[in-house]
Structure formats: structure tokens, C-alpha cells
Design a protein around this motif. Structure first.
Motif, mmCIF file in Angstrom:
data_model
loop_
_atom_site.group_PDB
_atom_site.id
_atom_site.type_symbol
_atom_site.label_atom_id
_atom_site.label_comp_id
_atom_site.label_asym_id
_atom_site.label_seq_id
_atom_site.Cartn_x
_atom_site.Cartn_y
_atom_site.Cartn_z
ATOM 1 N N ASP A 1 0.872 -1.173 0.000
ATOM 2 C CA ASP A 1 0.000 0.000 0.000
ATOM 3 C C ASP A 1 0.914 1.229 0.000
ATOM 4 O O ASP A 1 2.128 1.105 0.140
ATOM 5 N N ILE A 2 0.327 2.389 -0.163
ATOM 6 C CA ILE A 2 1.148 3.590 -0.327
ATOM 7 C C ILE A 2 1.902 3.948 0.948
ATOM 8 O O ILE A 2 3.039 4.433 0.883
ATOM 9 N N SER A 3 1.331 3.682 2.095
ATOM 10 C CA SER A 3 2.030 3.993 3.338
ATOM 11 C C SER A 3 3.295 3.140 3.482
ATOM 12 O O SER A 3 4.376 3.660 3.773
ATOM 13 N N ARG A 4 3.169 1.840 3.268
ATOM 14 C CA ARG A 4 4.352 0.964 3.337
ATOM 15 C C ARG A 4 5.396 1.384 2.311
ATOM 16 O O ARG A 4 6.592 1.432 2.612
ATOM 17 N N ALA A 5 4.937 1.662 1.100
ATOM 18 C CA ALA A 5 5.876 2.018 0.033
ATOM 19 C C ALA A 5 6.627 3.314 0.346
ATOM 20 O O ALA A 5 7.861 3.358 0.259
ATOM 21 N N LEU A 6 5.907 4.371 0.714
ATOM 22 C CA LEU A 6 6.576 5.649 0.977
ATOM 23 C C LEU A 6 7.478 5.586 2.210
ATOM 24 O O LEU A 6 8.556 6.175 2.212
ATOM 25 N N ASN A 7 7.035 4.891 3.246
ATOM 26 C CA ASN A 7 7.902 4.742 4.419
ATOM 27 C C ASN A 7 9.184 4.015 4.047
ATOM 28 O O ASN A 7 10.269 4.395 4.488
ATOM 29 N N ASP A 8 9.089 2.984 3.223
ATOM 30 C CA ASP A 8 10.258 2.220 2.786
ATOM 31 C C ASP A 8 11.157 3.061 1.876
ATOM 32 O O ASP A 8 12.380 3.064 2.012
ATOM 33 N N LEU A 9 10.552 3.813 0.956
ATOM 34 C CA LEU A 9 11.306 4.602 -0.017
ATOM 35 C C LEU A 9 11.962 5.840 0.577
ATOM 36 O O LEU A 9 13.106 6.158 0.243
ATOM 37 N N LEU A 10 11.238 6.555 1.432
ATOM 38 C CA LEU A 10 11.684 7.881 1.871
ATOM 39 C C LEU A 10 12.045 7.999 3.347
ATOM 40 O O LEU A 10 12.882 8.812 3.706
ATOM 41 N N PHE A 11 11.378 7.245 4.194
ATOM 42 C CA PHE A 11 11.490 7.507 5.626
ATOM 43 C C PHE A 11 12.162 6.385 6.408
ATOM 44 O O PHE A 11 11.960 6.252 7.607
ATOM 45 N N THR A 12 12.971 5.580 5.735
ATOM 46 C CA THR A 12 13.760 4.540 6.382
ATOM 47 C C THR A 12 15.227 4.918 6.223
ATOM 48 O O THR A 12 15.813 4.690 5.155
ATOM 49 N N HIS B 1 8.016 -2.850 -3.946
ATOM 50 C CA HIS B 1 6.702 -2.204 -4.037
ATOM 51 C C HIS B 1 6.210 -1.897 -5.449
ATOM 52 O O HIS B 1 5.027 -1.582 -5.620
ATOM 53 N N PHE B 2 7.099 -1.984 -6.458
ATOM 54 C CA PHE B 2 6.734 -1.535 -7.805
ATOM 55 C C PHE B 2 7.128 -2.564 -8.849
ATOM 56 O O PHE B 2 8.282 -3.003 -8.892
ATOM 57 N N ALA B 3 6.191 -2.934 -9.696
ATOM 58 C CA ALA B 3 6.416 -3.917 -10.753
ATOM 59 C C ALA B 3 7.415 -3.374 -11.786
ATOM 60 O O ALA B 3 7.577 -2.160 -11.919
ATOM 61 N N PRO B 4 8.070 -4.271 -12.525
ATOM 62 C CA PRO B 4 9.054 -3.833 -13.524
ATOM 63 C C PRO B 4 8.475 -2.885 -14.586
ATOM 64 O O PRO B 4 9.181 -2.014 -15.087
ATOM 65 N N ASP B 5 7.183 -3.041 -14.919
ATOM 66 C CA ASP B 5 6.560 -2.197 -15.941
ATOM 67 C C ASP B 5 5.822 -0.999 -15.317
ATOM 68 O O ASP B 5 4.941 -0.403 -15.938
ATOM 69 N N TYR B 6 6.200 -0.609 -14.114
ATOM 70 C CA TYR B 6 5.545 0.469 -13.377
ATOM 71 C C TYR B 6 5.559 1.782 -14.168
ATOM 72 O O TYR B 6 6.559 2.161 -14.770
ATOM 73 N N SER C 1 17.338 13.345 -1.419
ATOM 74 C CA SER C 1 18.400 14.329 -1.205
ATOM 75 C C SER C 1 17.868 15.603 -0.539
ATOM 76 O O SER C 1 18.637 16.367 0.030
ATOM 77 N N LEU C 2 16.556 15.834 -0.596
ATOM 78 C CA LEU C 2 15.946 17.042 -0.046
ATOM 79 C C LEU C 2 15.312 16.850 1.325
ATOM 80 O O LEU C 2 15.137 17.803 2.073
ATOM 81 N N VAL C 3 14.946 15.604 1.636
ATOM 82 C CA VAL C 3 14.102 15.321 2.795
ATOM 83 C C VAL C 3 14.891 14.598 3.876
ATOM 84 O O VAL C 3 15.624 13.664 3.592
ATOM 85 N N ARG C 4 14.696 15.039 5.121
ATOM 86 C CA ARG C 4 15.372 14.337 6.221
ATOM 87 C C ARG C 4 14.422 13.469 7.026
ATOM 88 O O ARG C 4 14.839 12.555 7.726
ATOM 89 N N ASP C 5 13.110 13.769 6.954
ATOM 90 C CA ASP C 5 12.145 13.009 7.741
ATOM 91 C C ASP C 5 10.745 13.264 7.198
ATOM 92 O O ASP C 5 10.535 14.216 6.437
ATOM 93 N N GLY C 6 9.808 12.441 7.609
ATOM 94 C CA GLY C 6 8.435 12.657 7.202
ATOM 95 C C GLY C 6 7.525 11.560 7.686
ATOM 96 O O GLY C 6 7.950 10.611 8.339
ATOM 97 N N ARG C 7 6.256 11.724 7.315
ATOM 98 C CA ARG C 7 5.278 10.702 7.664
ATOM 99 C C ARG C 7 4.138 10.727 6.659
ATOM 100 O O ARG C 7 3.898 11.733 5.995
ATOM 101 N N VAL C 8 3.436 9.594 6.594
ATOM 102 C CA VAL C 8 2.285 9.431 5.718
ATOM 103 C C VAL C 8 1.071 9.157 6.595
ATOM 104 O O VAL C 8 1.134 8.318 7.502
ATOM 105 N N GLU D 1 -8.909 4.667 2.122
ATOM 106 C CA GLU D 1 -8.196 3.654 1.341
ATOM 107 C C GLU D 1 -9.196 2.593 0.919
ATOM 108 O O GLU D 1 -9.947 2.073 1.751
ATOM 109 N N LEU D 2 -9.190 2.280 -0.366
ATOM 110 C CA LEU D 2 -10.117 1.294 -0.924
ATOM 111 C C LEU D 2 -9.376 0.322 -1.828
ATOM 112 O O LEU D 2 -8.466 0.722 -2.563
ATOM 113 N N ARG D 3 -9.792 -0.944 -1.783
ATOM 114 C CA ARG D 3 -9.263 -1.973 -2.686
ATOM 115 C C ARG D 3 -10.439 -2.704 -3.314
ATOM 116 O O ARG D 3 -11.423 -2.993 -2.640
ATOM 117 N N ASP D 4 -10.286 -3.012 -4.600
ATOM 118 C CA ASP D 4 -11.282 -3.813 -5.312
ATOM 119 C C ASP D 4 -10.524 -4.623 -6.353
ATOM 120 O O ASP D 4 -10.199 -4.102 -7.433
#
Length: 130
Positions: A5-16, A28-33, A56-63, A68-71
């Protein structure tokens, strides 16, 4: 693989701190993303360039997920991203996101629109900075 989901992805990408960007993208992203942000399309390589620039611009953050909906392979959410830049300034952006998931649970396509809630006027470009 677990569906992301977007929270897991952004935390992994930016805030770890010290996290491996290539490994996070692979999780988090397929090869054809593909992604469209505020009308501008980029492929997975362009997305990696975007994440590299943000890191390179961000030192911290949160989502914060508001809705949130899935179908099946469809995913949609409304979330807020609060970023603290390296200079200490803070920006808050609300994001409206619609996505298609790959069969393995990773994002295949994301289309999003961003709305700057607070921060410097230049922060409007954070969703597409490269």
C-alpha cells in the motif's frame, strides 16, 4: 509477496534511514511500473530519479492515510504526506491516488493529483521533482 500500500511504500522509499532505494522499489513496484503525477507521466526509471531527488531534499516525514479502498487489482486512497526538508522547513501535501496492482501485489500503475496544504510555494513541485 504481500500486497503493498502507499504507506508501506513511501515509508520504505523515503522515511527509512539508510534504506536501499533499489530494494525498496523492487519490493513495491512492478518492472513495468508507470506513474502520472499532476498530468505528467514517468516510467519506473523516472520514478527512481524522482525518489533519488526527494531523498536528497528530505530528512524526515510521515504518511497519514485518510481513505483507502481496494477492489481486486484496483487501489485508491487519499493521504497526506508531511515532509521535513534538510533545512528544517516543513510541507504538507494531500494526495489523491488511483492505482492498478500487479498480480504479485506490487504497484503497476499510479495516477495521482497533489494539493499543497502548507509549505513554501516551491513545494508544489515535490511530487515530480527530479
Amino acid at each position: 509477496m504481500t500486497t503493498t500500500d502507499i504507506s508501506r511504500a513511501l515509508n520504505d522509499l523515503l522515511f527509512t534511514p539508510g534504506g536501499d532505494l533499489a530494494a525498496a522499489v523492487e519490493r513495491h513496484f512492478a518492472p513495468d511500473y508507470r506513474q502520472r503525477t499532476n498530468g505528467v507521466w514517468s516510467d519506473r526509471e523516472g520514478f527512481v530519479q524522482h525518489m533519488t531527488a526527494l531523498r536528497s531534499l528530505v530528512r524526515d516525514g510521515r504518511v497519514e492515510i485518510h481513505d483507502e479502498l481496494r477492489d481486486g487489482p484496483r487501489y485508491a486512497d487519499r493521504h497526506t504526506v508531511t515532509l521535513t526538508r534538510n533545512d528544517g522547513s516543513i510541507s504538507v501535501t494531500e494526495v489523491y491516488l488511483f492505482a492498478e496492482m500487479a498480480p504479485d501485489g506490487r504497484f503497476r500503475r499510479v495516477e495521482e493529483t497533489t494539493l499543497l496544504i502548507s509549505g513554501h510555494a516551491d513545494d508544489r513541485n515535490l511530487g515530480s521533482v527530479k
